[in-house]
Design a protein around this motif. Structure first.
Motif, PDB file in Angstrom:
ATOM      1  N   GLY A 204       0.788  -1.224   0.000  1.00  0.00           N
ATOM      2  CA  GLY A 204       0.000   0.000   0.000  1.00  0.00           C
ATOM      3  C   GLY A 204       0.822   1.278   0.000  1.00  0.00           C
TER       4      GLY A 204
ATOM      5  N   GLY B  90     -11.920   1.342 -11.901  1.00  0.00           N
ATOM      6  CA  GLY B  90     -11.643   1.984 -10.619  1.00  0.00           C
ATOM      7  C   GLY B  90     -10.794   3.233 -10.699  1.00  0.00           C
TER       8      GLY B  90
ATOM      9  N   SER C 145      -6.017   9.030 -11.270  1.00  0.00           N
ATOM     10  CA  SER C 145      -5.637   8.537  -9.944  1.00  0.00           C
ATOM     11  C   SER C 145      -6.303   7.193  -9.720  1.00  0.00           C
ATOM     12  CB  SER C 145      -6.046   9.533  -8.850  1.00  0.00           C
ATOM     13  OG  SER C 145      -7.451   9.734  -8.835  1.00  0.00           O
TER      14      SER C 145
ATOM     15  N   ASP D 247      -7.113   4.691  -6.259  1.00  0.00           N
ATOM     16  CA  ASP D 247      -7.033   4.299  -4.855  1.00  0.00           C
ATOM     17  C   ASP D 247      -6.990   2.779  -4.820  1.00  0.00           C
ATOM     18  OD1 ASP D 247      -7.251   3.876  -2.151  1.00  0.00           O
ATOM     19  OD2 ASP D 247      -8.813   5.369  -1.844  1.00  0.00           O
ATOM     20  N   ARG D 248      -5.789   2.255  -4.560  1.00  0.00           N
ATOM     21  CA  ARG D 248      -5.598   0.802  -4.638  1.00  0.00           C
ATOM     22  C   ARG D 248      -6.162   0.081  -3.409  1.00  0.00           C
ATOM     23  NH1 ARG D 248      -0.211   2.471  -5.253  1.00  0.00           N
ATOM     24  NH2 ARG D 248       0.412   1.027  -3.602  1.00  0.00           N
ATOM     25  N   ARG D 249      -6.273   0.765  -2.314  1.00  0.00           N
ATOM     26  CA  ARG D 249      -6.890   0.236  -1.085  1.00  0.00           C
ATOM     27  C   ARG D 249      -6.293  -1.097  -0.655  1.00  0.00           C
ATOM     28  NH1 ARG D 249     -13.242   1.941  -2.243  1.00  0.00           N
ATOM     29  NH2 ARG D 249     -12.770   4.143  -2.594  1.00  0.00           N
ATOM     30  N   PRO D 250      -5.105  -1.124  -0.118  1.00  0.00           N
ATOM     31  CA  PRO D 250      -4.343   0.039   0.356  1.00  0.00           C
ATOM     32  C   PRO D 250      -3.421   0.611  -0.717  1.00  0.00           C
ATOM     33  CG  PRO D 250      -3.254  -1.947   1.077  1.00  0.00           C
ATOM     34  CD  PRO D 250      -4.496  -2.389   0.343  1.00  0.00           C
ATOM     35  N   GLY D 251      -3.118   1.877  -0.554  1.00  0.00           N
ATOM     36  CA  GLY D 251      -2.173   2.543  -1.427  1.00  0.00           C
ATOM     37  C   GLY D 251      -2.843   3.399  -2.478  1.00  0.00           C
ATOM     38  N   ARG D 252      -2.094   4.379  -2.958  1.00  0.00           N
ATOM     39  CA  ARG D 252      -2.598   5.297  -3.972  1.00  0.00           C
ATOM     40  C   ARG D 252      -1.587   5.405  -5.121  1.00  0.00           C
ATOM     41  NH1 ARG D 252      -5.097  10.488  -0.560  1.00  0.00           N
ATOM     42  NH2 ARG D 252      -6.969   9.385   0.186  1.00  0.00           N
TER      43      ARG D 252
ATOM     44  N   TRP E 175      -1.886  14.507  -2.550  1.00  0.00           N
ATOM     45  CA  TRP E 175      -2.888  13.448  -2.392  1.00  0.00           C
ATOM     46  C   TRP E 175      -2.228  12.107  -2.098  1.00  0.00           C
ATOM     47  CZ3 TRP E 175      -3.943   9.198  -5.719  1.00  0.00           C
ATOM     48  CH2 TRP E 175      -5.143   8.511  -5.445  1.00  0.00           C
TER      49      TRP E 175
ATOM     50  N   GLY F 220      -2.368   9.810   1.594  1.00  0.00           N
ATOM     51  CA  GLY F 220      -2.888   8.445   1.647  1.00  0.00           C
ATOM     52  C   GLY F 220      -1.999   7.489   2.383  1.00  0.00           C
TER      53      GLY F 220
END
Length: 229
Positions: free
Chosen positions: A98, A171, A190, A192-197, A225, A229
């Motif tokens: 993440g 996504g 962008s 949002d990898r969830r977790p990680g950006r 941003w 995160g």
């Protein structure tokens, strides 16, 4: 460092050197411009001399940077990309753990032997499908509906390549695009990898791209941003 003040966060920049250089991109110029922006955003920046060795180092939690910036080309030799199992493991560990990722321009063509690169980036260049018109004035449309990251930034024009027909994953949030052959193509997004950006910027062919105040402002906001995160 001033007494009582915490150390600045640290960014690692992977630049197109060695096998990751190519004849078409002035990586020293563009990596210098990117490093300047990341420093402006409050980071100390280290630029790696050996991309595969730097990737391998990401497999260890000790001494890891706070942000990974990637500005590399597609290797043109016969070795894989990344070149070693250790380099692939480091990239995989960074994404799975993440950690934030800022990726520029032709880097979407690289790391073809790491499937997690496409999913972690949010898309990639597909050889035989993706293309760009000739370098020149590029009219970029900012998508105000894409959120606070672009608030107040107007459409802009800059000299650049306009990547088209990239393959993207579900996504992503597209923040800027251009029109080619009647279709709109994303150039900044962008994820949002969830977790990680992740933030990907398909612009940035040469240093002139970074003279655009709108381009610079979008990247500074993207870095903030990513850090948040």
């Amino acid at each position: 460092m001033t007494a009582g003040r915490p150390a600045a966060p640290r960014a690692l920049l992977l630049s197109g050197t060695g096998r990751y250089a190519d004849p078409w991109h002035p990586f020293a110029e563009t990596s210098g411009a990117l490093a300047g922006l990341v420093r402006e955003a409050g980071f100390d920046v280290d630029t790696a001399d050996d991309v595969d060795a730097a990737l391998a180092g990401l497999a260890s939690d000790a001494g890891r940077p706070d942000l990974l910036v990637v500005n590399v080309g597609l290797p043109r030799d016969d070795r894989p990309s990344p070149a070693t199992p250790e380099a692939s493991a480091g990239l995989r560990h960074w994404l799975a753990d993440g950690r934030p990722l800022l990726v520029s321009h032709v880097s979407s063509t690289s790391f073809v032997d790491a499937p997690e690169w496409e999913t972690g980036l949010g898309g990639r260049w597909i050889r035989g499908t993706s293309m760009h018109p000739e370098y020149g004035p590029a009219a970029i449309r900012v998508l105000p509906e894409s959120g606070a990251l672009v608030e107040g930034i107007e459409d802009f024009e800059l000299p650049d390549e306009r990547y088209s027909y990239l393959r993207t994953v579900p996504g992503i949030t597209v923040h800027a695009a251009h029109t080619h052959e009647g279709s709109e193509h994303p150039v900044m997004w962008s994820l949002d990898r969830r977790p990680g950006r992740t933030f990907y910027d398909a612009l940035g062919h040469d240093a002139a791209s970074y003279d655009s105040p709108e381009h610079r402002e979008l990247l500074l906001r993207a870095i903030a941003w990513l850090a948040a995160g």
